[in-house]
Design an enzyme around this catalytic site. Structure first.
Site, mmCIF file in Angstrom:
data_model
loop_
_atom_site.group_PDB
_atom_site.id
_atom_site.type_symbol
_atom_site.label_atom_id
_atom_site.label_comp_id
_atom_site.label_asym_id
_atom_site.label_seq_id
_atom_site.Cartn_x
_atom_site.Cartn_y
_atom_site.Cartn_z
ATOM 1 N N GLU A 274 0.746 -1.088 -0.075
ATOM 2 C CA GLU A 274 -0.004 -0.108 -0.064
ATOM 3 C C GLU A 274 0.659 1.242 -0.076
ATOM 4 O O GLU A 274 0.677 2.120 0.961
ATOM 5 C CB GLU A 274 -0.895 0.069 1.389
ATOM 6 C CG GLU A 274 -1.718 -1.321 1.553
ATOM 7 C CD GLU A 274 -2.415 -1.189 2.749
ATOM 8 O OE1 GLU A 274 -2.049 -0.244 3.706
ATOM 9 O OE2 GLU A 274 -3.274 -2.254 3.023
ATOM 10 N N PRO A 275 1.773 1.515 -0.827
ATOM 11 C CA PRO A 275 2.495 2.449 -0.990
ATOM 12 C C PRO A 275 1.931 3.785 -1.214
ATOM 13 O O PRO A 275 0.954 3.841 -2.124
ATOM 14 C CB PRO A 275 3.754 2.418 -2.091
ATOM 15 C CG PRO A 275 2.782 1.433 -2.992
ATOM 16 C CD PRO A 275 1.753 0.732 -2.253
ATOM 17 N N TYR A 317 4.449 18.202 11.201
ATOM 18 C CA TYR A 317 5.417 17.180 11.544
ATOM 19 C C TYR A 317 6.612 18.015 11.630
ATOM 20 O O TYR A 317 7.715 17.301 11.830
ATOM 21 C CB TYR A 317 5.626 16.191 10.924
ATOM 22 C CG TYR A 317 4.402 15.494 10.254
ATOM 23 C CD1 TYR A 317 3.395 14.795 11.153
ATOM 24 C CD2 TYR A 317 3.935 15.793 8.762
ATOM 25 C CE1 TYR A 317 2.382 14.170 10.668
ATOM 26 C CE2 TYR A 317 2.706 15.115 8.427
ATOM 27 C CZ TYR A 317 1.871 14.378 9.410
ATOM 28 O OH TYR A 317 0.900 13.594 9.033
ATOM 29 N N CYS A 344 -2.404 33.484 10.720
ATOM 30 C CA CYS A 344 -2.286 33.947 12.079
ATOM 31 C C CYS A 344 -1.780 32.908 13.127
ATOM 32 O O CYS A 344 -2.509 32.488 13.807
ATOM 33 C CB CYS A 344 -3.553 34.710 12.437
ATOM 34 S SG CYS A 344 -3.993 36.111 11.321
ATOM 35 N N GLU A 345 -0.695 32.346 12.776
ATOM 36 C CA GLU A 345 -0.189 31.095 13.542
ATOM 37 C C GLU A 345 1.164 31.114 13.586
ATOM 38 O O GLU A 345 1.799 31.276 12.357
ATOM 39 C CB GLU A 345 -0.652 29.660 13.295
ATOM 40 C CG GLU A 345 -2.335 29.395 13.309
ATOM 41 C CD GLU A 345 -2.860 28.979 14.552
ATOM 42 O OE1 GLU A 345 -1.669 28.353 15.305
ATOM 43 O OE2 GLU A 345 -3.822 28.753 14.465
HETATM 44 C C1 LIG Z 1 -1.305 5.980 5.246
HETATM 45 C C2 LIG Z 1 -1.217 4.487 4.896
HETATM 46 C C3 LIG Z 1 -0.629 3.897 4.156
HETATM 47 C C4 LIG Z 1 0.308 4.854 3.116
HETATM 48 O O1 LIG Z 1 1.465 5.031 3.945
HETATM 49 P P1 LIG Z 1 2.895 5.618 3.146
HETATM 50 O O2 LIG Z 1 3.757 6.121 3.947
HETATM 51 O O3 LIG Z 1 2.121 7.086 2.546
HETATM 52 O O4 LIG Z 1 3.185 5.062 1.988
HETATM 53 C C5 LIG Z 1 -0.781 2.569 3.899
HETATM 54 N N1 LIG Z 1 -1.406 1.878 4.421
HETATM 55 C C6 LIG Z 1 -2.269 2.428 5.324
HETATM 56 C C7 LIG Z 1 -3.220 1.514 6.454
HETATM 57 C C8 LIG Z 1 -2.002 3.734 5.916
HETATM 58 O O5 LIG Z 1 -2.938 4.083 6.890
#
Ligand SMILES: *Cc1c(COP(=O)(O)O)cnc(C)c1O
Length: 420
Positions: A274-275, A317, A344-345
């Site tokens: 899941e990139p 972050y 304004c922060e």
């Molecule tokens: C945010 C997220 C990702 C993607 O993360 P990256 O750091 O952008 O690769 C994949 N899986 C889940 C469950 C997430 O919450």
């Protein structure tokens, strides 16, 4: 590798000068490079080519429809975390069997929508969610495909706000409860156990946390097999970091894949990844114009027309983003400045105490690495309409989300009835 580079001292995205886009659409705007996006996806796909896999791009990193469409055309599936994201991937025609659904707070309606669309699997984050999905699948007369998201309790050594794989994080099912919950799941009549899922955090810059997490979950996969629970899918989440600055670069997708595949030898599992950031992060920039230069006693401030509402990562972050002039001049000395927005922060900054080439009022500057968690996190604080998004392909650009208008922003609100 990306396609934002100087040509005749003007930054081009692919073949289009950014100042030309600024003239046409105004500032601030996000600009994405199609060639960079598809290149990053291809590199990731090739890295895993040796094994059965599905790349489910994490929609939350950048959910613009044109970006999703481009990635889908190049073979990506999607990881979604809400009904809204499901609607986005439906609108680009993504088939259900290329969608996985993650997130700790799935509502009943979101689960029903996903069941109706026939998604590949739910990444289940708690016992309550598992039972809720079973009930809803029963009502619809279907079996829900699930993976349990296991929290392996490893430290991803990243920023605490984007670390998700520690015991103290809200994500996933505690490692030590996993076996028992799988046994329960196997008894539920509307649950089909597909696999196991694990996502330990974002912007990881070393491989060892990924490998440690994988070893731990593979122990579970083997234990389940001994009990007769056979998993077919292993989802290893996202989280691979990208270079934001000049420090030691994160591992390349090839090394990442190599380290994972070595552990997976002998397991017959379809791999899901899941990139998010690694696909879109360096494929997008934020272009903004310098409104004012302001010298206080011992500091120079470059005040831009983009603010933390447009790009929140520095405020959220303390993130580093490279900054470059869109049109480069030579022979002028660099100075140490703060680049700040109009909001304004005091957290409204893009760079602090940064050595940068001189900027003049009216100049354009480019904030690098803004393609992931940029526009998607933007908001309307200070009643600021959200920026435009532009996608470049070769020598042409398309406005893929036009700038919000004040009317659009204010039309949601009403005054109280007269006399109250
Ligand atoms: C945010 C997220 C990702 C993607 O993360 P990256 O750091 O952008 O690769 C994949 N899986 C889940 C469950 C997430 O919450």
């Amino acid at each position: 590798m990306d396609h934002f580079h100087y040509l005749d001292d003007r930054i081009h995205c692919e073949e289009v000068p950014l100042d030309q886009i600024a003239e046409a659409v105004g500032t601030p705007f996000y600009c994405y490079s199609a060639k960079t996006l598809t290149h990053h996806l291809a590199v990731f796909q090739q890295a895993f080519a040796k094994t059965t896999h599905l790349i489910c791009y994490s929609v939350k990193a950048n959910s613009n429809l044109a970006v999703l469409d481009l990635l889908a055309r190049n073979g990506a599936g999607f990881d979604i975390v809400s009904g809204g994201e499901l609607e986005r991937v439906r609108r680009i025609g993504c088939p259900g069997n290329k969608i996985v659904f993650s997130g700790v707070g799935k509502t009943r309606e979101e689960i029903r929508q996903a069941l109706r669309h026939g998604i590949l699997m739910f990444n289940v984050e708690s016992r309550s969610e598992l039972y809720r999905i079973d009930t809803l699948a029963g009502e619809l007369g279907v079996k829900a495909p699930v993976a349990l998201r296991i929290n392996p309790d490893v430290d991803p050594k990243t920023h605490p706000h984007i670390s998700t794989g520690l015991k103290r994080n809200k994500f996933g099912i505690p490692y030590h409860n996993a076996l028992e919950l799988y046994r329960n799941a196997a008894q539920l009549s509307h649950i089909h156990i597909m696999g196991l899922d694990c996502h330990i955090g974002s912007q990881l810059t070393t491989l060892s946390p990924f490998v440690d997490a994988l070893k731990r979950v593979l122990t579970l996969v083997s234990a389940l097999k001994r009990e007769g629970i056979h998993l077919t899918h292993l989802d290893l989440g996202g989280g691979l970091g990208i270079p934001y600055d000049q420090s030691r670069p994160p591992p390349l997708p090839d090394h990442y894949a190599g380290a994972l595949l070595q552990e997976l030898d002998g397991f017959d599992l379809t791999l899901i990844l899941e990139p998010g950031r690694v696909i879109v992060g360096n494929a997008g920039v934020l272009v903004t114009r310098v409104e004012y230069i302001k010298d206080n006693e011992d500091k120079r401030f470059i005040i831009t027309d983009a603010g933390m509402n447009d790009l929140m990562r520095p405020a959220l972050y303390n993130a580093y983003h490279g900054i470059q002039p869109v049109v480069r001049r030579f022979g002028e000395e660099e100075t140490v400045v703060d680049v700040v927005g109009p909001i304004c922060e005091s957290g409204d900054f893009f760079a602090r105490d940064r050595l940068l080439p001189p900027f003049a009022e009216g100049d354009l500057l480019m904030v690098r690495s803004a393609g992931a968690y940029g526009f998607v996190m933007s908001g309307n604080y200070n009643t600021r309409p959200r920026a435009a998004e532009v996608l470049v392909q070769g020598n042409r650009f398309t406005v893929v989300r036009r700038r919000e208008t004040l009317d659009e922003l204010l039309n949601h609100e009403t005054l109280l009835p007269q006399g109250s």
